[in-house]
Design an enzyme around this catalytic site. Structure first.
Site, PDB file in Angstrom:
ATOM      1  N   GLU A   1       0.849  -1.199   0.000  1.00 53.47           N
ATOM      2  CA  GLU A   1       0.000   0.000   0.000  1.00 53.47           C
ATOM      3  C   GLU A   1       0.881   1.244   0.000  1.00 53.47           C
ATOM      4  OE1 GLU A   1      -2.434   1.553  -0.767  1.00 53.47           O
ATOM      5  OE2 GLU A   1      -4.021   1.646   0.739  1.00 53.47           O
ATOM      6  N   ASP A   2       0.358   2.316  -0.608  1.00 52.39           N
ATOM      7  CA  ASP A   2       1.144   3.553  -0.654  1.00 52.39           C
ATOM      8  C   ASP A   2       1.192   4.236   0.704  1.00 52.39           C
ATOM      9  OD1 ASP A   2      -1.582   4.261  -0.733  1.00 52.39           O
ATOM     10  OD2 ASP A   2      -1.398   5.633  -2.424  1.00 52.39           O
TER      11      ASP A   2
ATOM     12  N   ASP B   1      -3.549   5.864   6.344  1.00 46.77           N
ATOM     13  CA  ASP B   1      -4.004   7.114   6.955  1.00 46.77           C
ATOM     14  C   ASP B   1      -4.951   6.733   8.107  1.00 46.77           C
ATOM     15  OD1 ASP B   1      -4.312   9.911   7.053  1.00 46.77           O
ATOM     16  OD2 ASP B   1      -5.928   9.922   5.602  1.00 46.77           O
TER      17      ASP B   1
ATOM     18  N   LYS C   1       0.710   7.508   8.432  1.00 44.53           N
ATOM     19  CA  LYS C   1       0.365   8.720   9.206  1.00 44.53           C
ATOM     20  C   LYS C   1      -0.255   8.261  10.512  1.00 44.53           C
ATOM     21  CE  LYS C   1      -1.008  11.816   5.416  1.00 44.53           C
ATOM     22  NZ  LYS C   1      -2.230  12.400   4.789  1.00 44.53           N
TER      23      LYS C   1
ATOM     24  N   PHE D   1      -1.020  16.446   3.650  1.00 42.29           N
ATOM     25  CA  PHE D   1      -1.412  15.752   2.423  1.00 42.29           C
ATOM     26  C   PHE D   1      -0.240  15.721   1.456  1.00 42.29           C
ATOM     27  CE2 PHE D   1      -3.535  14.674  -1.487  1.00 42.29           C
ATOM     28  CZ  PHE D   1      -4.408  13.690  -1.048  1.00 42.29           C
TER      29      PHE D   1
ATOM     30  N   ASP E   1      -1.602  10.453  -5.373  1.00 41.08           N
ATOM     31  CA  ASP E   1      -2.248  11.480  -6.180  1.00 41.08           C
ATOM     32  C   ASP E   1      -3.068  12.445  -5.359  1.00 41.08           C
ATOM     33  OD1 ASP E   1      -4.339   9.523  -5.526  1.00 41.08           O
ATOM     34  OD2 ASP E   1      -5.577  10.672  -6.923  1.00 41.08           O
TER      35      ASP E   1
ATOM     36  N   ARG F   1       1.007  11.786  -9.670  1.00 40.62           N
ATOM     37  CA  ARG F   1       1.521  10.442  -9.368  1.00 40.62           C
ATOM     38  C   ARG F   1       2.938  10.239  -9.889  1.00 40.62           C
ATOM     39  NH1 ARG F   1      -2.764   7.254  -7.463  1.00 40.62           N
ATOM     40  NH2 ARG F   1      -4.794   7.576  -8.433  1.00 40.62           N
TER      41      ARG F   1
HETATM   42  P1  IMP Z   1      -7.160   5.373   4.750  1.00 39.21           P
HETATM   43  O1  IMP Z   1      -8.263   4.437   4.372  1.00 39.21           O
HETATM   44  O2  IMP Z   1      -7.695   6.591   5.465  1.00 39.21           O
HETATM   45  O3  IMP Z   1      -6.038   4.718   5.515  1.00 39.21           O
HETATM   46  O4  IMP Z   1      -6.594   5.987   3.414  1.00 39.21           O
HETATM   47  C1  IMP Z   1      -5.754   5.277   2.593  1.00 39.21           C
HETATM   48  C2  IMP Z   1      -5.839   5.785   1.173  1.00 39.21           C
HETATM   49  O5  IMP Z   1      -6.123   7.174   1.111  1.00 39.21           O
HETATM   50  C3  IMP Z   1      -4.500   5.607   0.503  1.00 39.21           C
HETATM   51  O6  IMP Z   1      -4.474   4.411  -0.214  1.00 39.21           O
HETATM   52  C4  IMP Z   1      -4.405   6.818  -0.400  1.00 39.21           C
HETATM   53  O7  IMP Z   1      -4.937   6.514  -1.668  1.00 39.21           O
HETATM   54  C5  IMP Z   1      -5.267   7.854   0.244  1.00 39.21           C
HETATM   55  N1  IMP Z   1      -4.473   8.854   1.010  1.00 39.21           N
HETATM   56  C6  IMP Z   1      -4.394   9.003   2.351  1.00 39.21           C
HETATM   57  N2  IMP Z   1      -3.573  10.007   2.692  1.00 39.21           N
HETATM   58  C7  IMP Z   1      -3.110  10.502   1.527  1.00 39.21           C
HETATM   59  C8  IMP Z   1      -2.184  11.572   1.195  1.00 39.21           C
HETATM   60  O8  IMP Z   1      -1.605  12.265   2.047  1.00 39.21           O
HETATM   61  N3  IMP Z   1      -1.963  11.754  -0.131  1.00 39.21           N
HETATM   62  C9  IMP Z   1      -2.543  11.008  -1.114  1.00 39.21           C
HETATM   63  N4  IMP Z   1      -3.408  10.009  -0.855  1.00 39.21           N
HETATM   64  C10 IMP Z   1      -3.683   9.771   0.457  1.00 39.21           C
HETATM   65 MG    MG Z   2      -5.573   7.900  -3.817  1.00 42.13          MG
END
Ligand code: IMP
Ligand code: MG
Length: 180
Positions: free
Chosen positions: A99-100, A103, A131, A152, A159, A165
């Site tokens: 995973e990238d 969050d 994060k 962010f 992206d 990207r």
């Molecule tokens: P989560 O479900 O809140 O953990 O969010 C994960 C997804 O949100 C990641 O796979 C990203 O695609 C996107 N995301 C969360 N934070 C960022 C950020 O700072 N920049 C870009 N995409 C983010």
């Molecule tokens: Mg995204």
């Protein structure tokens, strides 16, 4: 530097070095002769998975899954939906989910629950960015590239509204880009 980027958080050489360290750590932890299945979460993990795979000294296969969580917004909707399922059957396989960024952790939790029900032999998580301040779920991340502050970020696969990207670094996006 791209004009929409406020500052570079992780330059390209630091990304490359850390990805190699993660690849070495994963290689050292592999005990099975079987190929490892790297499952990338589209699309943000693409750059990371491509580089990570080349830093793993073991046979690997690729598969991809796509989920939606954010749409074009810079904050989570909290709703996760499956857009594209895996092509392969993961029962009996060693899987590393790539995973990238983690969050809230809601995306990861959704995908982990989905994959666990399919009985892989092992299921580990490798995330480039984390994060920790934003976590809303209790998920274990086995390999973390960098812990970052609550800002962010874009680039190296990440992206904002499908843009940025291809930046070769991780940069903090100017808030004026998503506020205005
Ligand atoms: P989560 O479900 O809140 O953990 O969010 C994960 C997804 O949100 C990641 O796979 C990203 O695609 C996107 N995301 C969360 N934070 C960022 C950020 O700072 N920049 C870009 N995409 C983010
Ligand atoms: Mg995204």
């Amino acid at each position: 530097m791209h004009p929409d980027i406020e500052r570079i958080l992780i330059p390209s050489d630091a990304l490359s070095q850390r990805v190699h360290e993660l690849g070495s750590a994963i290689t050292a932890d592999i005990t099975s002769e079987q190929p490892i299945l790297l499952v990338g979460i589209l699309k943000g993990s693409v750059m990371f998975l491509a580089d990570l795979a080349r830093a793993i000294d073991h046979m690997v296969m690729f598969d991809f899954i796509a989920v939606s969580s954010y749409g074009a917004e810079a904050s989570s909707s909290g709703i996760v939906r499956l857009i594209k399922d895996l092509d392969s059957n993961i029962e009996g396989r060693h899987v590393i989910l790539v995973e990238d960024i983690i969050d809230s952790g809601l995306t990861l939790q959704y995908v982990l629950d989905l994959l666990r029900r399919r009985n892989p032999v092992s299921l580990h998580v490798c995330a480039l960015l984390n994060k920790p301040e934003r976590r809303e779920t209790n998920v274990t991340i086995n390999y973390i590239g960098f812990n970052i502050p609550n800002e962010f970020v874009v680039g190296y696969g990440l992206d904002y509204a499908e843009r940025y990207r291809n930046l070769p670094y991780i940069g903090v996006l100017r808030s004026s880009v998503y506020a205005g």
